[in-house]
Scaffold this motif. Structure first.
Motif, PDB file in Angstrom:
ATOM      1  N   GLY A  72      -2.388  23.985  25.848  1.00  0.00           N
ATOM      2  CA  GLY A  72      -1.591  24.026  25.601  1.00  0.00           C
ATOM      3  C   GLY A  72      -1.186  23.234  24.415  1.00  0.00           C
ATOM      4  O   GLY A  72       0.030  22.872  24.069  1.00  0.00           O
ATOM      5  N   ALA A  73      -1.268  21.595  25.076  1.00  0.00           N
ATOM      6  CA  ALA A  73      -0.459  20.475  24.794  1.00  0.00           C
ATOM      7  C   ALA A  73      -0.420  20.897  23.016  1.00  0.00           C
ATOM      8  O   ALA A  73      -1.285  20.794  22.616  1.00  0.00           O
ATOM      9  CB  ALA A  73      -1.457  19.545  25.253  1.00  0.00           C
ATOM     10  N   HIS A 127      -7.937  23.452  19.596  1.00  0.00           N
ATOM     11  CA  HIS A 127      -7.287  23.528  18.451  1.00  0.00           C
ATOM     12  C   HIS A 127      -7.377  21.795  17.699  1.00  0.00           C
ATOM     13  O   HIS A 127      -6.835  21.892  16.486  1.00  0.00           O
ATOM     14  CB  HIS A 127      -6.598  23.925  17.324  1.00  0.00           C
ATOM     15  CG  HIS A 127      -6.368  25.590  18.064  1.00  0.00           C
ATOM     16  ND1 HIS A 127      -7.200  26.512  17.568  1.00  0.00           N
ATOM     17  CD2 HIS A 127      -5.821  26.496  19.017  1.00  0.00           C
ATOM     18  CE1 HIS A 127      -7.594  27.957  17.591  1.00  0.00           C
ATOM     19  NE2 HIS A 127      -6.341  27.933  18.594  1.00  0.00           N
ATOM     20  N   HIS A 128      -6.931  21.007  18.456  1.00  0.00           N
ATOM     21  CA  HIS A 128      -7.384  19.286  18.429  1.00  0.00           C
ATOM     22  C   HIS A 128      -7.951  18.330  18.515  1.00  0.00           C
ATOM     23  O   HIS A 128      -8.304  19.210  20.185  1.00  0.00           O
ATOM     24  CB  HIS A 128      -5.846  19.394  18.913  1.00  0.00           C
ATOM     25  CG  HIS A 128      -4.428  19.537  18.423  1.00  0.00           C
ATOM     26  ND1 HIS A 128      -3.690  19.693  16.823  1.00  0.00           N
ATOM     27  CD2 HIS A 128      -3.488  19.851  18.840  1.00  0.00           C
ATOM     28  CE1 HIS A 128      -3.387  20.314  16.358  1.00  0.00           C
ATOM     29  NE2 HIS A 128      -2.722  21.249  17.495  1.00  0.00           N
ATOM     30  N   SER A 176      -8.494  15.202  23.235  1.00  0.00           N
ATOM     31  CA  SER A 176      -8.237  17.154  23.471  1.00  0.00           C
ATOM     32  C   SER A 176      -9.141  17.921  23.694  1.00  0.00           C
ATOM     33  O   SER A 176     -10.044  17.855  23.467  1.00  0.00           O
ATOM     34  CB  SER A 176      -6.574  17.719  22.666  1.00  0.00           C
ATOM     35  OG  SER A 176      -7.096  18.690  22.829  1.00  0.00           O
ATOM     36  N   PHE A 177      -9.250  18.873  25.018  1.00  0.00           N
ATOM     37  CA  PHE A 177     -10.936  19.965  25.300  1.00  0.00           C
ATOM     38  C   PHE A 177     -10.143  20.386  24.963  1.00  0.00           C
ATOM     39  O   PHE A 177      -8.917  22.089  25.156  1.00  0.00           O
ATOM     40  CB  PHE A 177     -10.269  19.507  27.032  1.00  0.00           C
ATOM     41  CG  PHE A 177     -10.808  17.561  27.178  1.00  0.00           C
ATOM     42  CD1 PHE A 177     -12.331  17.253  27.368  1.00  0.00           C
ATOM     43  CD2 PHE A 177     -10.555  17.411  27.709  1.00  0.00           C
ATOM     44  CE1 PHE A 177     -13.282  15.935  27.557  1.00  0.00           C
ATOM     45  CE2 PHE A 177     -10.477  15.711  28.052  1.00  0.00           C
ATOM     46  CZ  PHE A 177     -11.732  15.067  28.276  1.00  0.00           C
ATOM     47  N   ALA A 178     -11.337  21.524  24.678  1.00  0.00           N
ATOM     48  CA  ALA A 178     -11.231  23.242  24.784  1.00  0.00           C
ATOM     49  C   ALA A 178     -10.733  23.800  25.540  1.00  0.00           C
ATOM     50  O   ALA A 178     -10.199  24.637  25.378  1.00  0.00           O
ATOM     51  CB  ALA A 178     -12.885  23.521  23.976  1.00  0.00           C
ATOM     52  N   SER A 179     -11.180  23.298  27.190  1.00  0.00           N
ATOM     53  CA  SER A 179     -11.081  24.197  28.030  1.00  0.00           C
ATOM     54  C   SER A 179     -10.554  23.355  29.584  1.00  0.00           C
ATOM     55  O   SER A 179     -11.205  22.091  29.054  1.00  0.00           O
ATOM     56  CB  SER A 179     -11.061  25.015  28.403  1.00  0.00           C
ATOM     57  OG  SER A 179     -12.488  25.091  29.297  1.00  0.00           O
TER      58      SER A 179
END
Length: 144
Positions: free
Chosen positions: A23-24, A52-53, A61-64
């Motif tokens: 959630g960063a 989203h980033h 930034s990773f999706a998961s």
């Protein structure tokens, strides 16, 4: 606050090198941006997780959590409580050692999932604030 809880904070933070922040945020001023930025300044390897980033704080930034290709010590969560059980399951899958739910986030289900697999769990506490308090007390905040 009990000394036992402070000992737990010391073990988690002192033994951490890599912190994945679920959630960063890319938006300055938000806690989900400012806390990871603080941790970066303090020498931690911070891995943003936000689908989203593409980048947060100049880092990919990773999706998961499952998309991260390196070991993670602590999973720091800035997501609503109903989302945290799924995050806890992913933290287990990647071999994290601790699940840290930020201030205002409490999930008994996430705690039960993580603790059943041996992860340390902190809820409703700001990782950055705890780190700063340990530093002010003259505590070592990194052991790796």
């Amino acid at each position: 606050m009990s000394e036992h809880l402070w000992d737990e904070y010391r073990r988690i933070i002192g033994g951490a090198r890599t912190i994945a922040v679920v959630g960063a945020s890319a938006e300055p001023g938000k806690s989900a941006h400012e806390i990871p930025a603080y941790l970066l300044r303090k020498g931690f390897n911070v891995i943003p997780v936000n689908p989203h980033h593409r980048r947060v704080l100049g880092r990919p930034s990773f999706a998961s959590l499952l998309d991260i290709g390196e070991p993670v010590d602590v999973v720091d969560v800035f997501r609503p409580a109903p989302e945290t059980p799924a995050v806890a399951r992913q933290a287990l899958q990647i071999g994290a050692r601790a699940l840290w739910l930020q201030l205002g986030i409490v999930s008994d289900e996430a705690r039960d999932i993580a603790e059943a697999a041996g992860l340390r769990v902190i809820m409703n506490r700001c990782l950055g604030a705890v780190h700063a308090e340990l530093e002010l007390a003259g505590e070592p905040t990194r052991t790796t």
